[in-house]
Scaffold this active site. Structure first.
Site, PDB file in Angstrom:
ATOM      1  N   LYS A   1      17.145   4.504   2.066  1.00  0.00           N
ATOM      2  CA  LYS A   1      18.006   4.584   3.249  1.00  0.00           C
ATOM      3  C   LYS A   1      19.332   3.943   2.867  1.00  0.00           C
ATOM      4  O   LYS A   1      19.488   2.718   2.992  1.00  0.00           O
ATOM      5  CB  LYS A   1      17.391   3.823   4.418  1.00  0.00           C
ATOM      6  CG  LYS A   1      16.065   4.387   4.910  1.00  0.00           C
ATOM      7  CD  LYS A   1      15.553   3.529   6.058  1.00  0.00           C
ATOM      8  CE  LYS A   1      14.141   3.892   6.445  1.00  0.00           C
ATOM      9  NZ  LYS A   1      13.550   2.921   7.378  1.00  0.00           N
TER      10      LYS A   1
ATOM     11  N   ASP B   1       7.535   3.407  -2.447  1.00  0.00           N
ATOM     12  CA  ASP B   1       7.705   4.467  -1.462  1.00  0.00           C
ATOM     13  C   ASP B   1       9.146   4.566  -0.980  1.00  0.00           C
ATOM     14  O   ASP B   1       9.728   5.629  -0.947  1.00  0.00           O
ATOM     15  CB  ASP B   1       6.743   4.256  -0.269  1.00  0.00           C
ATOM     16  CG  ASP B   1       6.796   2.830   0.296  1.00  0.00           C
ATOM     17  OD1 ASP B   1       7.554   1.992  -0.211  1.00  0.00           O
ATOM     18  OD2 ASP B   1       6.047   2.566   1.258  1.00  0.00           O
TER      19      ASP B   1
ATOM     20  N   ASP C   1      14.630   0.181   1.547  1.00  0.00           N
ATOM     21  CA  ASP C   1      15.294   0.036   2.844  1.00  0.00           C
ATOM     22  C   ASP C   1      16.415  -0.979   2.641  1.00  0.00           C
ATOM     23  O   ASP C   1      17.539  -0.616   2.269  1.00  0.00           O
ATOM     24  CB  ASP C   1      14.208  -0.408   3.834  1.00  0.00           C
ATOM     25  CG  ASP C   1      14.671  -0.505   5.274  1.00  0.00           C
ATOM     26  OD1 ASP C   1      15.822  -0.870   5.502  1.00  0.00           O
ATOM     27  OD2 ASP C   1      13.863  -0.232   6.175  1.00  0.00           O
TER      28      ASP C   1
ATOM     29  N   PHE D   1      13.192   5.004  11.069  1.00  0.00           N
ATOM     30  CA  PHE D   1      11.873   4.609  10.603  1.00  0.00           C
ATOM     31  C   PHE D   1      11.031   5.854  10.352  1.00  0.00           C
ATOM     32  O   PHE D   1      10.966   6.748  11.185  1.00  0.00           O
ATOM     33  CB  PHE D   1      11.189   3.687  11.604  1.00  0.00           C
ATOM     34  CG  PHE D   1      10.041   2.954  10.990  1.00  0.00           C
ATOM     35  CD1 PHE D   1      10.269   1.840  10.187  1.00  0.00           C
ATOM     36  CD2 PHE D   1       8.742   3.383  11.166  1.00  0.00           C
ATOM     37  CE1 PHE D   1       9.214   1.173   9.580  1.00  0.00           C
ATOM     38  CE2 PHE D   1       7.678   2.726  10.564  1.00  0.00           C
ATOM     39  CZ  PHE D   1       7.919   1.612   9.766  1.00  0.00           C
ATOM     40  N   VAL D   2      10.403   5.921   9.189  1.00  0.00           N
ATOM     41  CA  VAL D   2       9.585   7.084   8.845  1.00  0.00           C
ATOM     42  C   VAL D   2       8.160   6.634   8.528  1.00  0.00           C
ATOM     43  O   VAL D   2       7.931   5.456   8.240  1.00  0.00           O
ATOM     44  CB  VAL D   2      10.167   7.853   7.645  1.00  0.00           C
ATOM     45  CG1 VAL D   2      11.531   8.437   7.976  1.00  0.00           C
ATOM     46  CG2 VAL D   2      10.254   6.964   6.407  1.00  0.00           C
TER      47      VAL D   2
ATOM     48  N   ASP E   1       3.484   3.457   6.559  1.00  0.00           N
ATOM     49  CA  ASP E   1       2.790   3.189   7.813  1.00  0.00           C
ATOM     50  C   ASP E   1       3.716   2.691   8.906  1.00  0.00           C
ATOM     51  O   ASP E   1       4.824   2.236   8.660  1.00  0.00           O
ATOM     52  CB  ASP E   1       1.735   2.098   7.599  1.00  0.00           C
ATOM     53  CG  ASP E   1       2.385   0.716   7.418  1.00  0.00           C
ATOM     54  OD1 ASP E   1       3.289   0.600   6.569  1.00  0.00           O
ATOM     55  OD2 ASP E   1       2.013  -0.221   8.152  1.00  0.00           O
TER      56      ASP E   1
ATOM     57  N   LYS F   1       0.819  -1.199   0.000  1.00  0.00           N
ATOM     58  CA  LYS F   1       0.000   0.000   0.000  1.00  0.00           C
ATOM     59  C   LYS F   1       0.859   1.259   0.000  1.00  0.00           C
ATOM     60  O   LYS F   1       0.378   2.358  -0.242  1.00  0.00           O
ATOM     61  CB  LYS F   1      -0.886   0.039   1.259  1.00  0.00           C
ATOM     62  CG  LYS F   1      -1.799  -1.136   1.411  1.00  0.00           C
ATOM     63  CD  LYS F   1      -2.528  -1.029   2.771  1.00  0.00           C
ATOM     64  CE  LYS F   1      -3.229  -2.322   3.111  1.00  0.00           C
ATOM     65  NZ  LYS F   1      -3.733  -2.303   4.497  1.00  0.00           N
TER      66      LYS F   1
ATOM     67  N   ARG G   1      -0.510   6.434   7.341  1.00  0.00           N
ATOM     68  CA  ARG G   1      -0.404   6.523   5.880  1.00  0.00           C
ATOM     69  C   ARG G   1      -1.019   7.815   5.352  1.00  0.00           C
ATOM     70  O   ARG G   1      -0.648   8.310   4.298  1.00  0.00           O
ATOM     71  CB  ARG G   1      -1.132   5.353   5.202  1.00  0.00           C
ATOM     72  CG  ARG G   1      -0.495   3.994   5.427  1.00  0.00           C
ATOM     73  CD  ARG G   1      -1.125   2.970   4.479  1.00  0.00           C
ATOM     74  NE  ARG G   1      -0.863   1.604   4.883  1.00  0.00           N
ATOM     75  CZ  ARG G   1       0.241   0.919   4.592  1.00  0.00           C
ATOM     76  NH1 ARG G   1       1.204   1.496   3.903  1.00  0.00           N
ATOM     77  NH2 ARG G   1       0.399  -0.309   4.996  1.00  0.00           N
TER      78      ARG G   1
HETATM   79  P1  IMP Z   1      12.923  -3.334   1.813  1.00  0.00           P
HETATM   80  O1  IMP Z   1      13.647  -3.558   3.108  1.00  0.00           O
HETATM   81  O2  IMP Z   1      13.723  -2.435   0.884  1.00  0.00           O
HETATM   82  O3  IMP Z   1      12.559  -4.628   1.183  1.00  0.00           O
HETATM   83  O4  IMP Z   1      11.615  -2.537   2.187  1.00  0.00           O
HETATM   84  C1  IMP Z   1      10.379  -3.135   2.126  1.00  0.00           C
HETATM   85  C2  IMP Z   1       9.228  -2.207   2.408  1.00  0.00           C
HETATM   86  O5  IMP Z   1       9.211  -1.937   3.798  1.00  0.00           O
HETATM   87  C3  IMP Z   1       9.223  -0.837   1.751  1.00  0.00           C
HETATM   88  O6  IMP Z   1       8.743  -0.837   0.441  1.00  0.00           O
HETATM   89  C4  IMP Z   1       8.270  -0.107   2.665  1.00  0.00           C
HETATM   90  O7  IMP Z   1       6.931  -0.346   2.278  1.00  0.00           O
HETATM   91  C5  IMP Z   1       8.574  -0.716   4.017  1.00  0.00           C
HETATM   92  N1  IMP Z   1       9.482   0.178   4.752  1.00  0.00           N
HETATM   93  C6  IMP Z   1      10.816   0.181   4.787  1.00  0.00           C
HETATM   94  N2  IMP Z   1      11.287   1.163   5.588  1.00  0.00           N
HETATM   95  C7  IMP Z   1      10.191   1.819   6.034  1.00  0.00           C
HETATM   96  C8  IMP Z   1       9.999   2.966   6.893  1.00  0.00           C
HETATM   97  O8  IMP Z   1      10.932   3.613   7.402  1.00  0.00           O
HETATM   98  N3  IMP Z   1       8.712   3.312   7.127  1.00  0.00           N
HETATM   99  C9  IMP Z   1       7.650   2.659   6.595  1.00  0.00           C
HETATM  100  N4  IMP Z   1       7.784   1.607   5.791  1.00  0.00           N
HETATM  101  C10 IMP Z   1       9.034   1.187   5.510  1.00  0.00           C
HETATM  102 MG    MG Z   2       6.723  -0.380  -0.108  1.00  0.00          MG
END
Ligand code: IMP
Ligand code: MG
Length: 178
Positions: free
Chosen positions: A134, A103, A106, A155-156, A162, A45, A168
């Site tokens: 990040k 969005d 991470d 964390f944002v 969310d 989402k 959100r």
């Molecule tokens: P990944 O660690 O790059 O696979 O991130 C997976 C997903 O985790 C991202 O697409 C976001 O939806 C969520 N996410 C990662 N970091 C944050 C954060 O700081 N706040 C909110 N959602 C996050």
């Molecule tokens: Mg995402």
């Protein structure tokens, strides 16, 4: 039992900052996809807000929009790396120019998994747009064709993102205090 309630901390990126960066990126997308079809595939989402704003800033006249839902199993504030596509794209992406819209990157695990998934659907090209990254937390580098902002490893929430499904709807991006 009293649950620990996170609270909105500092505003990291205001509506104006987000809007002006998106309009720069939209101009780049218009130029890069000039004369080619373009399918924006948003990752639900979290990408709902950025997709809505970015799509409206494009002047490209052959844009289609689709969505996928992924779950990266895990709770709290880090992704587990075990990714599952909960809903598939509804459009046939074979031969199409796909721009994944997300969005935040991470660990990068979700987006690198999705890039491979789009390739397996025989997309003609697959590029990635991520509003945030990040850089300190990236485990799997994802070639981001379009990046809004690099942010610190905090964390944002807000602007689609969310914590436990909340925040959100905030129109800006904020850090949370726990
Ligand atoms: P990944 O660690 O790059 O696979 O991130 C997976 C997903 O985790 C991202 O697409 C976001 O939806 C969520 N996410 C990662 N970091 C944050 C954060 O700081 N706040 C909110 N959602 C996050
Ligand atoms: Mg995402």
């Amino acid at each position: 039992m009293v649950a620990l309630e996170p609270m909105i901390g500092a505003v990291l990126l205001s509506q104006d900052q987000i809007r002006s960066r998106l309009s720069e990126l939209a101009a780049g997308i218009d130029a890069d996809y000039d004369g080619r079809d373009l399918v924006l595939v948003g990752v639900l989402k979290g990408a709902m807000m950025v997709m809505a704003d970015l799509a409206r800033m494009l002047s490209h006249d052959r844009v289609e929009i689709d969505w996928i839902t992924v779950s990266s199993y895990g709770s709290g504030t880090s992704s587990s790396g075990v990714i599952r596509m909960v809903t598939e794209p509804s459009l046939d992406l074979a031969g199409r120019n796909v721009l994944l819209v997300d969005d935040i990157t991470d660990s990068g695990l979700t987006l690198s998994w999705l890039v491979e998934k789009m390739r397996s659907l025989a997309a003609q090209s697959v590029e990635v747009f991520s509003l945030l990254r990040k850089p300190d937390l990236v485990k799997m580098p994802v070639p981001l064709r379009y990046l809004g902002f690099d942010i610190p490893p905090e964390f944002v929430a807000g602007y689609g993102m969310d914590y436990a499904q909340r925040f959100r709807n905030l129109p800006y991006i904020a850090t949370l205090t726990f």
